[in-house]
Design a protein around this motif. Structure first.
Motif, PDB file in Angstrom:
ATOM      1  N   ASP A 120       0.064   0.440   5.458  1.00 51.28           N
ATOM      2  CA  ASP A 120      -0.232   1.738   4.848  1.00 51.28           C
ATOM      3  C   ASP A 120      -0.316   2.809   5.941  1.00 51.28           C
ATOM      4  O   ASP A 120      -0.859   2.567   7.018  1.00 51.28           O
ATOM      5  CB  ASP A 120      -1.554   1.649   4.074  1.00 51.28           C
ATOM      6  N   LYS A 132       4.629   4.824   3.786  1.00 51.65           N
ATOM      7  CA  LYS A 132       3.827   4.024   2.863  1.00 51.65           C
ATOM      8  C   LYS A 132       2.456   4.667   2.736  1.00 51.65           C
ATOM      9  O   LYS A 132       1.743   4.847   3.715  1.00 51.65           O
ATOM     10  CB  LYS A 132       3.695   2.591   3.351  1.00 51.65           C
ATOM     11  N   VAL A 133       2.114   5.046   1.508  1.00 54.53           N
ATOM     12  CA  VAL A 133       0.846   5.709   1.202  1.00 54.53           C
ATOM     13  C   VAL A 133       0.219   5.006   0.004  1.00 54.53           C
ATOM     14  O   VAL A 133       0.850   4.917  -1.056  1.00 54.53           O
ATOM     15  CB  VAL A 133       1.058   7.210   0.886  1.00 54.53           C
ATOM     16  N   ASN A 134      -0.990   4.533   0.176  1.00 56.44           N
ATOM     17  CA  ASN A 134      -1.701   3.827  -0.907  1.00 56.44           C
ATOM     18  C   ASN A 134      -0.843   2.728  -1.515  1.00 56.44           C
ATOM     19  O   ASN A 134      -0.730   2.610  -2.737  1.00 56.44           O
ATOM     20  CB  ASN A 134      -2.172   4.803  -1.989  1.00 56.44           C
ATOM     21  N   ASP A 135      -0.201   1.956  -0.656  1.00 58.28           N
ATOM     22  CA  ASP A 135       0.649   0.821  -1.036  1.00 58.28           C
ATOM     23  C   ASP A 135       1.919   1.211  -1.789  1.00 58.28           C
ATOM     24  O   ASP A 135       2.605   0.354  -2.339  1.00 58.28           O
ATOM     25  CB  ASP A 135      -0.142  -0.217  -1.837  1.00 58.28           C
ATOM     26  N   THR A 136       2.253   2.498  -1.847  1.00 56.96           N
ATOM     27  CA  THR A 136       3.506   2.961  -2.449  1.00 56.96           C
ATOM     28  C   THR A 136       4.453   3.394  -1.338  1.00 56.96           C
ATOM     29  O   THR A 136       4.062   4.119  -0.429  1.00 56.96           O
ATOM     30  CB  THR A 136       3.248   4.140  -3.406  1.00 56.96           C
TER      31      THR A 136
END
Length: 122
Positions: A78, A97-101
């Motif tokens: 992340d 990758k931000v907050n698992d997205t």
């Protein structure tokens, strides 16, 4: 929903939402949530690309990405940024990758790759 089937006359916000939905139908089973930004959509037709980046090229890019770099995306920490480069089409997509997205922030073709992010080939 397939990327190729998306209507051309939708707004970029709607297209980004549709691309995200279409990609997640392929990536979510592998526990890789994907998001496409409106800037990504804007940049597909940017004149700085040697030629516009087509929906078909984007579909091929993400198919190759899933086949060749699925584990890499799953393990991306992340907060990490990376540029994925398709060596056949010379298309580059920076991801963060931000907050698992995994967010595809933009897309470009040619020698416009700049920045300090790690580059990974597909």
């Amino acid at each position: 929903m397939r990327l190729i089937e998306l209507a051309i006359n939708e707004s970029n916000t709607e297209l980004a939402r549709h691309y995200t939905t279409a990609l997640n139908s392929r990536f979510a089973p592998h526990d890789i949530p994907i998001k496409i930004t409106t800037h990504f959509i804007d940049r597909m037709g940017d004149p700085r690309n040697q030629e516009p980046i087509t929906v078909s090229e984007i579909a091929d890019f993400f198919s190759k990405l899933l086949i060749k770099r699925k584990k890499f995306l799953q393990d991306l920490p992340d907060g990490t940024s990376v540029m994925i480069v398709d060596l056949e089409t010379d298309i580059t997509v920076p991801f963060k990758k931000v907050n698992d997205t995994v967010i595809a922030t933009t897309v470009m073709r040619g020698s416009m790759r700049q920045g300090t992010q790690r580059r990974v080939a597909i």
